[in-house]
Design a protein around this motif. Structure first.
Motif, mmCIF file in Angstrom:
data_model
loop_
_atom_site.group_PDB
_atom_site.id
_atom_site.type_symbol
_atom_site.label_atom_id
_atom_site.label_comp_id
_atom_site.label_asym_id
_atom_site.label_seq_id
_atom_site.Cartn_x
_atom_site.Cartn_y
_atom_site.Cartn_z
ATOM 1 N N PRO A 1 1.014 -1.130 -0.094
ATOM 2 C CA PRO A 1 -0.307 -0.032 0.070
ATOM 3 C C PRO A 1 0.859 1.181 0.008
ATOM 4 N N HIS A 2 2.074 1.182 0.432
ATOM 5 C CA HIS A 2 2.905 2.302 0.176
ATOM 6 C C HIS A 2 3.401 2.693 -1.014
ATOM 7 N N LYS B 1 3.408 4.081 -5.301
ATOM 8 C CA LYS B 1 2.617 4.509 -6.053
ATOM 9 C C LYS B 1 2.986 4.264 -7.320
ATOM 10 N N VAL C 1 -4.549 2.464 -6.262
ATOM 11 C CA VAL C 1 -4.912 1.694 -5.191
ATOM 12 C C VAL C 1 -4.697 0.245 -4.900
ATOM 13 N N PHE C 2 -4.399 -0.069 -3.795
ATOM 14 C CA PHE C 2 -3.746 -1.231 -3.421
ATOM 15 C C PHE C 2 -4.825 -2.070 -3.004
ATOM 16 N N LYS C 3 -4.692 -3.446 -3.820
ATOM 17 C CA LYS C 3 -5.776 -4.541 -3.917
ATOM 18 C C LYS C 3 -5.261 -5.525 -3.060
ATOM 19 N N SER C 4 -3.828 -5.952 -3.409
ATOM 20 C CA SER C 4 -3.474 -6.988 -2.671
ATOM 21 C C SER C 4 -1.856 -7.068 -2.835
ATOM 22 N N THR C 5 -1.048 -8.012 -2.093
ATOM 23 C CA THR C 5 0.607 -7.900 -2.223
ATOM 24 C C THR C 5 0.785 -8.325 -3.625
ATOM 25 N N LEU D 1 -1.938 -4.120 -8.164
ATOM 26 C CA LEU D 1 -2.020 -2.684 -7.741
ATOM 27 C C LEU D 1 -3.040 -2.088 -9.123
ATOM 28 N N ASN E 1 -11.645 6.616 -5.521
ATOM 29 C CA ASN E 1 -10.686 5.363 -5.462
ATOM 30 C C ASN E 1 -11.447 4.225 -6.064
#
Length: 525
Positions: free
Chosen positions: A409-410, A412, A423-427, A430, A520
């Motif tokens: 999430p950090h 961009k 937007v962070f969806k999972s590891t 993105l 978002n």
């Protein structure tokens, strides 16, 4: 009326085995001392490598490159079989300036300041004695530093079929030691010994594929201390005792082998008796087309056509009469005149220097950028790896999905130097909005951007860590292409609208788009 823009993605070119025409660009002379037949004008330059295989001198900003083999022999008892060739690390790390050190209240120590590190085999029972300290040295005429882990081995107590190498790096500046991060290699397959059986598709991972990377080394009288690696230094092929080069091995159609400037490449596994060519992945320097032969008891066997396997002994025959083979003579790479076997037809007697061991290798690169002169404030790992892109929608509503590993999430997404709403969806995923091309018109395209015909603009895609503006480079780029203007047709009766009504509709659509981006993508939830 403004011209709308349509976006689509392109992937940076990669080296693969396919039909491709190559033209030589320059020649280089292979040094020789005791042998009269040299390679002279047969060494060429492969234009395909200009974009796919970046030279060390052109690596962006900062990078860490790990070179290692695809397989490793297991040790038995007290016999330690060290990895050969040894894993190598190229590090191009930021070195703080004197002004920056003084601003931080630190002193410059020329003796100890710089890159330090260690390498080890990943294991749950890892101890300090299992790590290998890396001694980095500066290479002449190259940026960055090199270190080799020559004492690594896999114990017979380890029952795994695959393992990875762990590289730990840190920077020492004055009295401060800053961790750069822990980097992992590709999986390495464990084998007991080189297979002498004909390989089938069940063991395809042990075969050498056309277009893959390989390394070659020679051992005189099978002594470890006399190991020499095929390497490229100063535009020449040499036999080095301390450094090795990864080569791309390509299959060449036999009928075109005589015309080096115009030959056709093929796909598939490399088999004995086929014509191959070796291309240096660093410089693009190439050896002439050669026939690869299997070696058995220091004889080249001419009738074998089975696939070449990992750690097989082979010979490289030049297409000439009498036959000559690529060989080692001290530090030089030369041509050895072989003699046909008197008692064994179909075999050619070789000397020790003509017998090479071939092995597949991997090249793992971690590239990142930082402001000039800036010090690394925190580790750059875990390193995000983008493996795929998927574009959805178009125009103002275009979104781009990035798939990969170690996404957070950090991070961009950046198009050139333009940061996009992310937007962070999972590891592993993105999603970001595609910025309007007008946002790129301020000159912030990025170092790898390019303008093409027809008004198209291509920008590199990277991931940015906002806390310290660290950019993680990817292998992908994004191209903006203008749409063709639509042909205007007369409106049907009763469908006429006033210009004011059209402006109101455009304003409403713009407000919906901005609200959509601000929330978002909650409309997708």
């Amino acid at each position: 009326m403004s011209v709308s823009l349509r976006a689509f993605m392109i992937v940076s070119p990669r080296v693969r085995a396919s039909t491709h025409r190559v033209s030589p660009h320059r020649s280089a002379r292979v040094q020789a001392e005791e042998v009269t037949h040299l390679l002279d004008d047969h060494v060429g330059w492969d234009r395909r490598m200009a974009s796919a295989c970046r030279a060390r001198e052109t690596l962006q900003a900062h990078s860490v490159v790990i070179l290692h083999t695809k397989v490793a022999q297991k040790s038995y008892g007290n016999e330690k079989r060290f990895f050969c060739p040894p894993p190598c690390v190229y590090a191009n790390m930021p070195r703080p300036t004197r002004d920056l050190l003084q601003a931080e209240g630190l002193a410059l120590n020329e003796g100890t300041d710089g890159v330090h590190g260690y390498m080890c085999v990943d294991s749950a029972t890892l101890t300090r004695s299992d790590t290998h300290k890396l001694n980095f040295e500066t290479l002449p005429n190259k940026t960055g530093m090199l270190a080799c882990a020559k004492s690594l081995f896999i114990s017979d107590q380890d029952k795994r079929k695959h393992f990875r190498l762990i590289l730990g790096l840190f920077l020492e500046v004055g009295s401060v030691r800053q961790e750069v991060g822990s980097f992992h290699s590709r999986p390495i397959k464990v084998i007991s010994k080189p297979s002498q059986k004909r390989q089938s598709m069940k063991n395809a991972d042990l075969c050498i594929s056309a277009g893959s990377r390989v390394a070659l080394f020679n051992r005189l009288r099978s002594q470890t201390v006399s190991t020499r690696y095929l390497n490229v230094e100063g535009g020449s092929f040499v036999a080095s005792t301390r450094q090795w080069t990864a080569f791309i091995i390509t299959l060449v159609e036999e009928q075109h082998a005589e015309h080096q400037g115009d030959f056709v490449l093929s796909e598939g596994f490399v088999c004995y008796g086929s014509v191959v060519q070796l291309v240096c992945t660093e410089s693009g320097l190439t050896l002439p087309p050669m026939v690869i032969r299997k070696v058995n008891k220091q004889h080249a066997v001419l009738s074998v056509d089975e696939p070449v396997s990992q750690l097989h002994k082979c010979a490289l025959e030049m297409g000439r009469a009498p036959p000559a083979y690529l060989a080692v003579a001290d530090d030089a790479v030369v041509l050895h005149q072989a003699t046909p076997g008197a008692t064994q037809p179909g075999r050619v007697s070789l000397n020790d220097g003509s017998c090479w061991t071939i092995i597949g290798v991997e090249v793992v690169e971690f590239a990142f950028c930082q402001a000039d002169g800036a010090c690394i404030q925190m580790p750059v790992t875990p390193f995000p790896d983008v493996s795929g892109l998927e574009l959805s929608g178009g125009g103002y509503a275009a979104t781009l999905e990035l798939r990969g590993e170690n996404l957070g999430p950090h991070l961009k997404v950046c198009f050139g130097c333009c940061k996009a709403e992310t937007v962070f969806k999972s590891t592993k995923c993105l999603v970001c909005t595609v910025p309007d091309v007008c946002a790129l018109q301020c000159g912030c395209y990025g170092a790898d951007s390019r303008h093409e015909g027809g008004g198209t603009v291509t920008v590199p895609i990277s991931l940015r860590r906002p806390c310290d503006d660290l950019d993680y480079r990817t292998t992908f780029s994004f191209t903006y292409t203008p749409e063709r203007p639509r042909r205007l047709t007369p409106p049907a009766a009763g469908a006429l609208r006033t210009a004011a009504a059209g402006h109101r509709d455009d304003a409403m659509l713009n407000s919906i788009h901005h609200e959509f981006a601000r929330t978002n993508f909650q409309l997708f939830a």
